[in-house]
Design a protein around this motif. Structure first.
Motif, PDB file in Angstrom:
ATOM      1  N   ALA A   1      18.091  56.488  36.121  1.00 35.90           N
ATOM      2  CA  ALA A   1      19.439  56.978  35.865  1.00 35.90           C
ATOM      3  C   ALA A   1      20.194  57.199  37.163  1.00 35.90           C
ATOM      4  CB  ALA A   1      19.381  58.280  35.068  1.00 35.90           C
ATOM      5  N   GLN A   2      21.518  57.216  37.024  1.00 36.07           N
ATOM      6  CA  GLN A   2      22.380  57.518  38.166  1.00 36.07           C
ATOM      7  C   GLN A   2      23.699  58.089  37.651  1.00 36.07           C
ATOM      8  OE1 GLN A   2      23.246  53.841  40.211  1.00 36.07           O
ATOM      9  NE2 GLN A   2      24.083  52.840  38.386  1.00 36.07           N
ATOM     10  N   VAL A   3      24.289  58.967  38.416  1.00 38.28           N
ATOM     11  CA  VAL A   3      25.592  59.533  38.065  1.00 38.28           C
ATOM     12  C   VAL A   3      26.678  58.574  38.539  1.00 38.28           C
ATOM     13  CG1 VAL A   3      27.203  61.427  38.484  1.00 38.28           C
ATOM     14  CG2 VAL A   3      24.765  61.908  38.127  1.00 38.28           C
ATOM     15  N   THR A   4      27.549  58.167  37.621  1.00 35.66           N
ATOM     16  CA  THR A   4      28.623  57.234  37.959  1.00 35.66           C
ATOM     17  C   THR A   4      30.012  57.795  37.658  1.00 35.66           C
ATOM     18  OG1 THR A   4      28.458  56.181  35.780  1.00 35.66           O
ATOM     19  CG2 THR A   4      27.154  55.211  37.584  1.00 35.66           C
ATOM     20  N   ALA A   5      30.068  58.993  37.063  1.00 37.55           N
ATOM     21  CA  ALA A   5      31.368  59.575  36.728  1.00 37.55           C
ATOM     22  C   ALA A   5      31.273  61.092  36.715  1.00 37.55           C
ATOM     23  CB  ALA A   5      31.850  59.075  35.378  1.00 37.55           C
ATOM     24  N   ILE A   6      32.368  61.746  37.062  1.00 40.06           N
ATOM     25  CA  ILE A   6      32.459  63.203  37.022  1.00 40.06           C
ATOM     26  C   ILE A   6      33.785  63.594  36.390  1.00 40.06           C
ATOM     27  CG2 ILE A   6      32.676  65.324  38.386  1.00 40.06           C
ATOM     28  CD1 ILE A   6      30.865  64.040  40.495  1.00 40.06           C
ATOM     29  N   TYR A   7      33.712  64.430  35.338  1.00 41.30           N
ATOM     30  CA  TYR A   7      34.919  65.016  34.756  1.00 41.30           C
ATOM     31  C   TYR A   7      35.024  66.458  35.232  1.00 41.30           C
ATOM     32  CZ  TYR A   7      37.660  67.863  31.628  1.00 41.30           C
ATOM     33  OH  TYR A   7      38.555  68.794  31.152  1.00 41.30           O
ATOM     34  N   SER A   8      36.219  66.828  35.709  1.00 48.52           N
ATOM     35  CA  SER A   8      36.486  68.196  36.138  1.00 48.52           C
ATOM     36  C   SER A   8      37.934  68.518  35.821  1.00 48.52           C
ATOM     37  CB  SER A   8      36.235  68.346  37.653  1.00 48.52           C
ATOM     38  OG  SER A   8      36.627  69.626  38.113  1.00 48.52           O
ATOM     39  N   SER A   9      38.208  69.788  35.594  1.00 44.56           N
ATOM     40  CA  SER A   9      39.600  70.200  35.389  1.00 44.56           C
ATOM     41  C   SER A   9      40.394  70.113  36.689  1.00 44.56           C
ATOM     42  CB  SER A   9      39.652  71.631  34.843  1.00 44.56           C
ATOM     43  OG  SER A   9      39.017  72.527  35.751  1.00 44.56           O
ATOM     44  N   ARG A  10      39.677  70.043  37.811  1.00 43.71           N
ATOM     45  CA  ARG A  10      40.310  69.901  39.131  1.00 43.71           C
ATOM     46  C   ARG A  10      40.164  68.464  39.621  1.00 43.71           C
ATOM     47  NH1 ARG A  10      36.831  72.106  42.245  1.00 43.71           N
ATOM     48  NH2 ARG A  10      35.306  72.570  40.612  1.00 43.71           N
ATOM     49  N   PRO A  11      41.194  67.907  40.247  1.00 42.75           N
ATOM     50  CA  PRO A  11      41.083  66.530  40.748  1.00 42.75           C
ATOM     51  C   PRO A  11      40.135  66.441  41.938  1.00 42.75           C
ATOM     52  CG  PRO A  11      43.183  67.492  41.418  1.00 42.75           C
ATOM     53  CD  PRO A  11      42.543  68.473  40.483  1.00 42.75           C
ATOM     54  N   HIS A  12      39.414  65.318  42.025  1.00 38.85           N
ATOM     55  CA  HIS A  12      38.510  65.063  43.143  1.00 38.85           C
ATOM     56  C   HIS A  12      38.712  63.630  43.620  1.00 38.85           C
ATOM     57  CE1 HIS A  12      36.150  68.792  42.661  1.00 38.85           C
ATOM     58  NE2 HIS A  12      36.355  68.631  41.366  1.00 38.85           N
ATOM     59  N   ASP A  13      38.293  63.382  44.839  1.00 40.48           N
ATOM     60  CA  ASP A  13      38.469  62.066  45.442  1.00 40.48           C
ATOM     61  C   ASP A  13      37.240  61.197  45.170  1.00 40.48           C
ATOM     62  OD1 ASP A  13      39.961  60.290  47.516  1.00 40.48           O
ATOM     63  OD2 ASP A  13      37.907  60.409  48.283  1.00 40.48           O
ATOM     64  N   ASP A  14      37.457  60.015  44.603  1.00 41.19           N
ATOM     65  CA  ASP A  14      36.340  59.137  44.240  1.00 41.19           C
ATOM     66  C   ASP A  14      35.481  58.769  45.447  1.00 41.19           C
ATOM     67  OD1 ASP A  14      37.691  59.265  41.856  1.00 41.19           O
ATOM     68  OD2 ASP A  14      37.781  57.104  41.540  1.00 41.19           O
ATOM     69  N   THR A  15      36.149  58.421  46.541  1.00 39.05           N
ATOM     70  CA  THR A  15      35.420  57.995  47.733  1.00 39.05           C
ATOM     71  C   THR A  15      34.568  59.123  48.296  1.00 39.05           C
ATOM     72  OG1 THR A  15      37.144  56.393  48.286  1.00 39.05           O
ATOM     73  CG2 THR A  15      35.649  57.049  50.052  1.00 39.05           C
ATOM     74  N   ALA A  16      35.146  60.311  48.359  1.00 38.44           N
ATOM     75  CA  ALA A  16      34.421  61.464  48.901  1.00 38.44           C
ATOM     76  C   ALA A  16      33.217  61.812  48.034  1.00 38.44           C
ATOM     77  CB  ALA A  16      35.347  62.663  49.015  1.00 38.44           C
ATOM     78  N   GLU A  17      33.386  61.791  46.713  1.00 37.83           N
ATOM     79  CA  GLU A  17      32.275  62.132  45.822  1.00 37.83           C
ATOM     80  C   GLU A  17      31.188  61.054  45.861  1.00 37.83           C
ATOM     81  OE1 GLU A  17      31.927  65.050  44.495  1.00 37.83           O
ATOM     82  OE2 GLU A  17      33.893  65.646  45.244  1.00 37.83           O
ATOM     83  N   SER A  18      31.602  59.788  45.981  1.00 29.18           N
ATOM     84  CA  SER A  18      30.632  58.693  46.080  1.00 29.18           C
ATOM     85  C   SER A  18      29.798  58.822  47.346  1.00 29.18           C
ATOM     86  CB  SER A  18      31.345  57.348  46.057  1.00 29.18           C
ATOM     87  OG  SER A  18      32.057  57.175  44.840  1.00 29.18           O
ATOM     88  N   GLU A  19      30.458  59.162  48.444  1.00 31.94           N
ATOM     89  CA  GLU A  19      29.735  59.344  49.709  1.00 31.94           C
ATOM     90  C   GLU A  19      28.820  60.564  49.643  1.00 31.94           C
ATOM     91  OE1 GLU A  19      32.725  59.588  52.701  1.00 31.94           O
ATOM     92  OE2 GLU A  19      33.133  57.410  52.716  1.00 31.94           O
ATOM     93  N   LYS A  20      29.284  61.602  48.993  1.00 25.50           N
ATOM     94  CA  LYS A  20      28.500  62.842  48.905  1.00 25.50           C
ATOM     95  C   LYS A  20      27.210  62.637  48.120  1.00 25.50           C
ATOM     96  CE  LYS A  20      28.856  67.640  47.270  1.00 25.50           C
ATOM     97  NZ  LYS A  20      29.782  68.660  46.696  1.00 25.50           N
ATOM     98  N   TRP A  21      27.274  61.877  47.018  1.00 24.99           N
ATOM     99  CA  TRP A  21      26.132  61.766  46.126  1.00 24.99           C
ATOM    100  C   TRP A  21      25.375  60.452  46.245  1.00 24.99           C
ATOM    101  CZ3 TRP A  21      24.609  66.208  44.673  1.00 24.99           C
ATOM    102  CH2 TRP A  21      25.523  67.239  44.438  1.00 24.99           C
ATOM    103  N   GLY A  22      25.927  59.501  46.968  1.00 29.63           N
ATOM    104  CA  GLY A  22      25.185  58.268  47.236  1.00 29.63           C
ATOM    105  C   GLY A  22      25.205  57.245  46.126  1.00 29.63           C
ATOM    106  N   THR A  23      26.091  57.428  45.142  1.00 32.70           N
ATOM    107  CA  THR A  23      26.278  56.433  44.085  1.00 32.70           C
ATOM    108  C   THR A  23      27.780  56.249  43.878  1.00 32.70           C
ATOM    109  OG1 THR A  23      26.167  58.168  42.380  1.00 32.70           O
ATOM    110  CG2 THR A  23      24.135  56.965  42.866  1.00 32.70           C
ATOM    111  N   PRO A  24      28.209  55.067  43.427  1.00 37.19           N
ATOM    112  CA  PRO A  24      29.643  54.862  43.163  1.00 37.19           C
ATOM    113  C   PRO A  24      30.102  55.752  42.009  1.00 37.19           C
ATOM    114  CG  PRO A  24      28.467  52.769  43.286  1.00 37.19           C
ATOM    115  CD  PRO A  24      27.427  53.835  43.214  1.00 37.19           C
ATOM    116  N   ILE A  25      31.029  56.654  42.272  1.00 39.67           N
ATOM    117  CA  ILE A  25      31.459  57.635  41.271  1.00 39.67           C
ATOM    118  C   ILE A  25      32.959  57.531  41.036  1.00 39.67           C
ATOM    119  CG2 ILE A  25      31.792  60.109  40.851  1.00 39.67           C
ATOM    120  CD1 ILE A  25      29.076  60.592  42.144  1.00 39.67           C
ATOM    121  N   LYS A  26      33.348  57.511  39.769  1.00 43.67           N
ATOM    122  CA  LYS A  26      34.753  57.611  39.385  1.00 43.67           C
ATOM    123  C   LYS A  26      34.979  59.014  38.852  1.00 43.67           C
ATOM    124  CE  LYS A  26      38.388  55.595  36.491  1.00 43.67           C
ATOM    125  NZ  LYS A  26      39.383  55.756  37.587  1.00 43.67           N
TER     126      LYS A  26
END
Length: 340
Positions: free
Chosen positions: A28-53
């Motif tokens: 498994a891998q995390v590929t998406a994050i839902y939050s009530s606050r906006p986040h940056d896709d690139t920053a989250e992808s770099e933080k967790w090491g998987t492509p995240i939308k």
């Protein structure tokens, strides 16, 4: 084996532990994050090491057909609606405890999950801890005989130093001392004794320490469980204690006893004046980073690939534990025993 894409619902403190465990899973891998606050896709992808939308619209994330499963780590009062939405979208579900803050909402989740045919992992992850796996093995091998009485207690002061204190103190979000945290102890009691509970009696009280006065519900609960075959169990949920974190486990059997990481067994012929020690990693911290999510989530994704319900923490397991939780809540509220 298929690698499952997972979307996170609720980007919380708990979510960070879920993401770490999911990304460490070979399946498994995390590929998406839902939050009530906006986040940056690139920053989250770099933080967790998987492509995240990232999303601020839950429906938009659930409509993404590349997402196979979701992990719900939001506020407890949001769990029911989000789990129902995920089931209707055909997503498998990892659902943090409590499943919901009412029994009716738990039944609604169960109904929608069954209609959708998706699988569920309920986060009673302590069942997958080394301490409880070893304890369950000792019980199952019969070293302490037949258990007739057991105590499993959750003792953890949740004051202003606790990361979720600001919302946990509210009745409509924390619910009760057993719903917010003590449910882990009750669930462990059921792991060792089974789920054939006939009657529940609960009593509750509250510390006079000023730091706990902000709670909108009572913060110390003790519940007594009568099983259909006459056995008895006790579980406490004490979130206003001033002491180190302690998950007290004491099982009394016909051939011996277990106390945390110690046991005595007449079957082994050891000196009954002395405890024998068990080598196990204890549940000794409330930090989510130390929770045994890894073993639990690995098992969930392996079970998904096999098309099976997962062992120990499936929807069926979670529903039964919550039925008993809400019976305990009702007993505490009414001052009367509740029969199941």
């Amino acid at each position: 084996m298929k690698k499952y894409n997972v979307g996170i619902i609720g980007y919380s403190w708990v979510a960070t532990a879920h993401i770490t465990a999911i990304n460490k899973s070979p399946n498994a891998q995390v590929t998406a994050i839902y939050s009530s606050r906006p986040h940056d896709d690139t920053a989250e992808s770099e933080k967790w090491g998987t492509p995240i939308k990232t999303y601020t619209d839950l429906d938009a994330m659930l409509s993404d057909k590349s997402i196979d499963a979701v992990s719900i780590t939001s506020y407890s009062d949001q769990h029911a609606a989000q789990a129902v939405a995920a089931a209707r979208a055909g997503k498998h579900i990892i659902l943090e405890k409590p499943m919901a803050l009412s029994w009716e909402d738990c039944l609604m989740i169960e109904s929608e999950v069954k209609k959708a045919g998706v699988k569920v992992c309920v986060c009673f992850e302590c069942r997958y801890s080394n301490q409880f796996m070893v304890t369950k093995s000792l019980v199952d091998t019969g070293l302490i005989g037949d258990i007739h009485y057991a105590e499993v207690d959750y003792l953890h002061g949740l004051g202003p130093w606790y990361g979720q204190y600001h919302w946990n103190i509210k009745k409509d979000k924390g619910g009760s001392s057993i719903l917010t945290a003590g449910c882990h102890a009750l669930d462990a009691l059921l792991l060792f004794m089974g789920t054939d509970v006939e009657e529940v009696t609960s009593y509750e009280t509250k510390s006079k320490n000023p730091i706990f006065q902000a709670y909108e519900y009572t913060t110390s609960r003790v519940s007594i469980f009568k099983f259909k075959d006459g056995r008895v169990g006790k579980s406490s949920a004490i979130i206003d204690c001033i002491q180190p974190y302690y998950f007290h486990t004491h099982l009394f059997g016909s051939e011996g006893s277990l106390l945390d990481d110690k046991f005595h067994s007449e079957k082994l012929g050891t000196d009954h004046h002395l405890w024998s020690s068990l080598a196990m990693k204890m549940l000794d911290t409330g930090d989510v980073a130390d929770h045994p999510y890894q073993a639990q989530f690995d098992t969930f994704f392996e079970s998904l690939a096999a098309g099976e319900d997962m062992p120990l923490t499936s929807l069926k397991d979670g529903i039964k534990t919550h039925e008993i939780i809400f019976a305990a809540d009702k007993s505490a509220a009414t001052g009367k025993p509740v029969r199941l």
